[in-house]
Design a protein around this motif. Structure first.
Motif, mmCIF file in Angstrom:
data_model
loop_
_atom_site.group_PDB
_atom_site.id
_atom_site.type_symbol
_atom_site.label_atom_id
_atom_site.label_comp_id
_atom_site.label_asym_id
_atom_site.label_seq_id
_atom_site.Cartn_x
_atom_site.Cartn_y
_atom_site.Cartn_z
ATOM 1 N N VAL A 1 38.360 31.499 51.447
ATOM 2 C CA VAL A 1 37.787 31.240 52.771
ATOM 3 C C VAL A 1 37.078 32.470 53.359
ATOM 4 O O VAL A 1 36.948 32.604 54.574
ATOM 5 N N ARG A 2 36.630 33.359 52.468
ATOM 6 C CA ARG A 2 35.731 34.466 52.849
ATOM 7 C C ARG A 2 34.445 34.282 52.051
ATOM 8 O O ARG A 2 34.212 34.980 51.044
ATOM 9 N N PRO A 3 33.613 33.322 52.465
ATOM 10 C CA PRO A 3 32.449 32.963 51.632
ATOM 11 C C PRO A 3 31.299 33.964 51.681
ATOM 12 O O PRO A 3 30.363 33.850 50.896
ATOM 13 N N PHE A 4 31.368 34.957 52.588
ATOM 14 C CA PHE A 4 30.223 35.872 52.731
ATOM 15 C C PHE A 4 30.461 37.230 52.074
ATOM 16 O O PHE A 4 29.814 38.216 52.425
ATOM 17 N N VAL A 5 31.401 37.269 51.141
ATOM 18 C CA VAL A 5 31.641 38.524 50.413
ATOM 19 C C VAL A 5 30.347 38.921 49.684
ATOM 20 O O VAL A 5 29.606 38.064 49.209
ATOM 21 N N SER A 6 30.080 40.227 49.645
ATOM 22 C CA SER A 6 28.819 40.675 49.027
ATOM 23 C C SER A 6 29.041 41.163 47.597
ATOM 24 O O SER A 6 30.162 41.535 47.211
ATOM 25 N N LEU A 7 27.946 41.213 46.851
ATOM 26 C CA LEU A 7 27.981 41.720 45.474
ATOM 27 C C LEU A 7 28.454 43.174 45.465
ATOM 28 O O LEU A 7 29.232 43.586 44.612
ATOM 29 N N ARG A 8 27.994 43.940 46.465
ATOM 30 C CA ARG A 8 28.410 45.350 46.532
ATOM 31 C C ARG A 8 29.931 45.468 46.651
ATOM 32 O O ARG A 8 30.568 46.264 45.959
ATOM 33 N N ILE A 9 30.527 44.656 47.519
ATOM 34 C CA ILE A 9 31.987 44.722 47.704
ATOM 35 C C ILE A 9 32.695 44.380 46.390
ATOM 36 O O ILE A 9 33.650 45.053 45.993
ATOM 37 N N ILE A 10 32.229 43.351 45.701
ATOM 38 C CA ILE A 10 32.888 42.942 44.447
ATOM 39 C C ILE A 10 32.764 44.066 43.405
ATOM 40 O O ILE A 10 33.753 44.468 42.778
ATOM 41 N N GLU A 11 31.563 44.606 43.282
ATOM 42 C CA GLU A 11 31.350 45.644 42.253
ATOM 43 C C GLU A 11 32.146 46.913 42.575
ATOM 44 O O GLU A 11 32.725 47.537 41.684
ATOM 45 N N GLU A 12 32.201 47.261 43.846
ATOM 46 C CA GLU A 12 32.986 48.461 44.222
ATOM 47 C C GLU A 12 34.481 48.221 44.024
ATOM 48 O O GLU A 12 35.241 49.151 43.753
ATOM 49 N N ASN A 13 34.936 46.969 44.186
ATOM 50 C CA ASN A 13 36.337 46.641 43.910
ATOM 51 C C ASN A 13 36.664 46.886 42.444
ATOM 52 O O ASN A 13 37.692 47.481 42.127
ATOM 53 N N VAL A 14 35.788 46.406 41.572
ATOM 54 C CA VAL A 14 36.047 46.561 40.134
ATOM 55 C C VAL A 14 36.122 48.055 39.802
ATOM 56 O O VAL A 14 37.059 48.511 39.139
ATOM 57 N N ALA A 15 35.153 48.812 40.315
ATOM 58 C CA ALA A 15 35.113 50.254 40.017
ATOM 59 C C ALA A 15 36.359 50.960 40.569
ATOM 60 O O ALA A 15 36.962 51.797 39.891
ATOM 61 N N ALA A 16 36.775 50.606 41.789
ATOM 62 C CA ALA A 16 37.932 51.275 42.409
ATOM 63 C C ALA A 16 39.227 50.912 41.684
ATOM 64 O O ALA A 16 40.108 51.765 41.503
ATOM 65 N N ALA A 17 39.354 49.654 41.250
ATOM 66 C CA ALA A 17 40.570 49.247 40.524
ATOM 67 C C ALA A 17 40.615 49.941 39.161
ATOM 68 O O ALA A 17 41.680 50.347 38.696
ATOM 69 N N GLU A 18 39.457 50.123 38.535
ATOM 70 C CA GLU A 18 39.421 50.823 37.235
ATOM 71 C C GLU A 18 39.811 52.293 37.412
ATOM 72 O O GLU A 18 40.522 52.860 36.605
#
Ligand code: CTP
Length: 235
Positions: free
Chosen positions: A113-130
């Motif tokens: 129910v957060r439909p406006f998440v951006s590509l930047r947020i997703i990509e930075e999540n992957v990088a930060a989790a790695e």
């Protein structure tokens, strides 16, 4: 491997008496859930998208995804849990069983129910989790945060510049997530609903990814109206 876990197992009590849980409500031309799923499908870093839903909506969600997502096998659906963490665990187990996800892989968990998440947020999540093993997405609080114990008297007013509001995604290296879950007692699991808080409690570092105001959660009817305005349905 990077897996997106889309949490869609809630019933949306705070939205009031709707025919459908909020993740299935229409937002312009398609349901909220489809807007959200599309954000992950187009992200080159995401290998698999798995949606966790209440058993009652399993077939409904499958049909919806088949109707709107034309790319074959782009999204899987599995049964969610009785609470948010239960849905994360079920998706994780599905990813291990179906895709052989292992300790080194990354799970990006996101509220449907957060439909406006951006590509930047997703990509930075992957990088930060790695980099760090776990991350949360957050924005600085713009209102002053007031803490209270009884809802009628102020117990504390923390320094605003130190206060942030948590959003999602929250992303984890799978091995670490399993380890932290394993350290939680039954009592802790009953009260701690936030996976990042589990990491914090078990003294594991959690990086912060900068969120966006537009990445809000549809919680109340007002939020749904804002979402409709954002997609151009209200003038
Ligand atoms: N969620 C989930 N499984 C559950 C409960 C919640 O996957 N058993 C998901 C919801 O579908 C939502 C996200 O967690 O995408 C955030 O939860 P929240 O907004 O609290 O959703 P609901 O539980 O649906 O709403 P409410 O608290 O108003 O009942």
């Amino acid at each position: 491997m990077v897996i997106a876990a889309i949490l869609a197992g809630g019933s949306g009590q705070r939205m009031g008496a709707n025919i459908l849980p909020k993740q299935f409500l229409e937002l312009q031309d398609k349901p909220v859930l489809i807007h959200t799923v599309e954000k992950f499908i187009v992200c080159p870093r995401i290998d698999h998208v798995i949606v966790g839903v209440n058993a009652e909506y399993l077939q409904y969600a499958r049909e919806l995804l088949a109707r709107y997502i034309t790319e074959p096998n782009a999204v899987d659906v599995c049964i969610g849990g009785s609470d948010r963490n239960g849905t994360i665990i079920n998706i994780l187990q599905y990813a291990i069983k179906e895709y052989g996800a292992s300790a080194e892989d990354i799970l990006v968990t996101h509220d449907s129910v957060r439909p406006f998440v951006s590509l930047r947020i997703i990509e930075e999540n992957v990088a930060a989790a790695e980099r760090c093993g776990a991350c949360d997405t957050a924005i600085p609080a713009s209102d002053t945060i007031i803490r209270t114990e009884d809802g009628s008297l102020i117990a504390d007013i923390p320094l605003r510049k130190e206060m942030y509001l948590g959003q999602t995604p929250q992303s984890f290296r799978i091995g670490l997530l399993q380890e932290v879950y394993g350290l939680m007692t039954e009592e802790e699991l009953a009260v701690v609903t936030d996976a990042c808080k589990m990491f914090f409690l078990k003294k594991r570092p959690v990086a912060i990814v900068e969120g966006e105001v537009s990445n809000f959660k549809i919680t109340w009817p007002f939020d749904y109206r804002v979402a409709m305005a954002m997609v151009g349905e209200l003038t």
